[in-house]
Design an enzyme around this catalytic site. Structure first.
Site, PDB file in Angstrom:
ATOM      1  N   GLU A 272       2.600  36.844   7.105  1.00  0.00           N
ATOM      2  CA  GLU A 272       1.601  36.010   6.396  1.00  0.00           C
ATOM      3  C   GLU A 272       2.143  34.825   5.968  1.00  0.00           C
ATOM      4  O   GLU A 272       3.041  34.640   5.685  1.00  0.00           O
ATOM      5  CB  GLU A 272       1.638  36.979   4.995  1.00  0.00           C
ATOM      6  CG  GLU A 272       1.110  38.285   5.308  1.00  0.00           C
ATOM      7  CD  GLU A 272       1.177  39.266   3.943  1.00  0.00           C
ATOM      8  OE1 GLU A 272       0.631  38.987   2.968  1.00  0.00           O
ATOM      9  OE2 GLU A 272       1.484  40.473   4.092  1.00  0.00           O
TER      10      GLU A 272
ATOM     11  N   GLU B 241      -7.503  35.883  -1.909  1.00  0.00           N
ATOM     12  CA  GLU B 241      -7.143  36.899  -2.522  1.00  0.00           C
ATOM     13  C   GLU B 241      -6.553  36.650  -3.898  1.00  0.00           C
ATOM     14  O   GLU B 241      -5.806  35.590  -4.183  1.00  0.00           O
ATOM     15  CB  GLU B 241      -5.800  37.736  -1.585  1.00  0.00           C
ATOM     16  CG  GLU B 241      -5.298  39.010  -2.633  1.00  0.00           C
ATOM     17  CD  GLU B 241      -4.345  39.807  -1.999  1.00  0.00           C
ATOM     18  OE1 GLU B 241      -4.031  39.540  -0.836  1.00  0.00           O
ATOM     19  OE2 GLU B 241      -3.692  40.408  -2.527  1.00  0.00           O
TER      20      GLU B 241
END
Ligand SMILES: *[C@@H]1O[C@H](CO)[C@@H](O)[C@H](O)[C@H]1NC(C)=O
Length: 405
Positions: free
Chosen positions: A209, A320
């Site tokens: 990520e 997010e």
């Protein structure tokens, strides 16, 4: 007699906690010593960070048991074909950016810049062992038999993302607009990133990520920072942010993971972006990361992973946040710019030129890009494609509002 008993009782109460205190202190010191290697030079950043220039061979990553005999690679053997960031034009009033600490110096060749960890950084974690790690999975759990829209939001993590699945992927890239979303509560965060995924959610998921984040728990302030993350067991025991555990091997002497990004985009004003490319070196299987058009950051060694030592099965891009609903209502933590996709360029945050690396090591447009958000009225996503921008999407939102109480 009574006094003696009282004293004895008092000792029973006081002594173990004093012992716990000093053992916690020792543990914090041990972690700090492990994370903060003796620097060749230190640079004080205007945001209060200290950036230590650490010899490339002294980085904590090389302590990993699987990397004991690892010979560090200074360059990838291979670069995916295509023109990664050649299409970004300054003329569209959208500019690439650097890091705040560069205002006060640079690290010499042969060293890597490492954001120094403070005692308070560690003490803000839910436990000392938990420092630098994600508490739980932090993105949707698609199961083959279930559509993404079925996902629960119990964990309090909310997303607005685009994704591709159903093929083998060997990398991904994106140009990501950079903002400073407001984060309401200390244990909430707001991030914008890409995920490279393989394995099973909740079980043995492998992830790589990278993106930007605002996290008071991790950094102690509200700055927008560059970050990476990895895990090879669905966030259970392996992996961490940035260089906070052994794993990612950094080679760049220019860019620090966890450092503040500057300048940032402003509503109806200048727009700034970062570009990230992650790809698998077909020769030795390591996953490399490039930041902007000319900073090769380093790599995740193939040996860290199970599934990703072959390929990824899903790529996600997007935002997010954590919604703790601490005051009984939806959080006011913003995603992206804090504005909905409908507002468009200069107002809503975007990802553009999103691409994947295919089995022939070529950068390609994703086929059948899906989108997903749990609560459209809180955070939303709108995808499209255009000649200059390739595959793109606007995403984000304000969180709490009349339609998201
Ligand atoms: C971060 O932002 C929150 C919410 O806007 C604010 O309450 C807090 O004081 C800020 N913290 C720091 C360290 O700037």
């Amino acid at each position: 007699m009574e006094k003696v008993v009282l004293l004895f009782l008092l000792m029973l109460v006081v002594v173990p906690s004093a012992f716990a205190d000093s053992s916690q202190k020792l543990e914090v010191q041990r972690q700090l010593k492990n994370l903060n290697r003796p620097p060749v030079r230190s640079i004080k950043s205007p945001d209060g960070d200290i950036i230590d220039c650490v010899h490339v061979l002294q980085q904590p990553a090389l302590d990993h048991p699987d990397l004991k005999n690892h010979k560090i690679q200074m360059k990838p053997n291979f670069h995916p074909e295509g023109h990664p960031f050649g299409e970004s034009k300054v003329s569209e009033n959208s500019k690439p950016i650097t890091q705040l600490w560069h205002q006060n110096g640079r690290c010499p060749k042969g060293t890597i810049p490492v954001r120094r960890t403070s005692k308070n950084d560690i003490l803000r974690a839910s436990s000392i062992q938990q420092f630098g790690k994600k508490k739980e999975r932090s993105f949707p759990q698609p199961k083959p038999e279930k559509p993404l829209s079925d996902l629960s939001i119990q964990s309090g993590h909310e997303h607005a993302i685009a994704y591709v699945e159903g093929d083998k992927y060997y990398g991904a890239k994106a140009t990501i607009n950079v903002w400073n979303p407001k984060v309401q509560q200390p244990y909430e965060f707001s991030l914008s990133q890409m995920w490279i995924l393989a394995g099973s959610f909740g079980k043995d998921l492998n992830t790589i990520e990278a993106g930007w984040q605002v996290s008071r728990q991790l950094y102690g302030d509200n700055h927008t920072r560059l970050f990476t993350y990895w895990t090879s067991d669905a966030y259970k025991t392996t992996g961490c942010y940035n260089l906070l555990c052994s794993g990612f091997i950094q080679t760049s002497s220019d860019i620090a993971l966890g450092a503040s990004i500057s300048p940032l985009s402003k509503y109806s004003s200048s727009q700034y972006y970062i570009s990230i490319l992650v790809w698998k070196d077909p020769k030795d299987g390591n996953w490399w990361m490039k930041y902007g058009s000319d900073h090769v950051m380093g790599y995740w060694p193939a040996s860290l992973f199970s599934y990703l030592s072959d390929s990824a099965s899903m790529i996600q891009w997007g935002g997010e946040v954590v919604n703790t609903e601490s005051d009984g209502q939806h959080t006011t933590t913003q995603m992206g710019s804090g504005h909905f996709p409908e507002e468009g360029f200069g107002k809503a945050s975007y990802f553009k030129n999103i691409q994947i690396v295919d089995g022939d090591n070529k950068l390609r447009d994703p086929q059948a890009l899906g989108t997903h958000s749990e609560q459209d009225s809180c955070y939303n996503v709108r995808a499209g494609s255009a000649r200059d921008w390739g595959n793109y999407f606007y995403y984000g939102g304000p969180g709490r509002n009349p339609n998201c109480p």
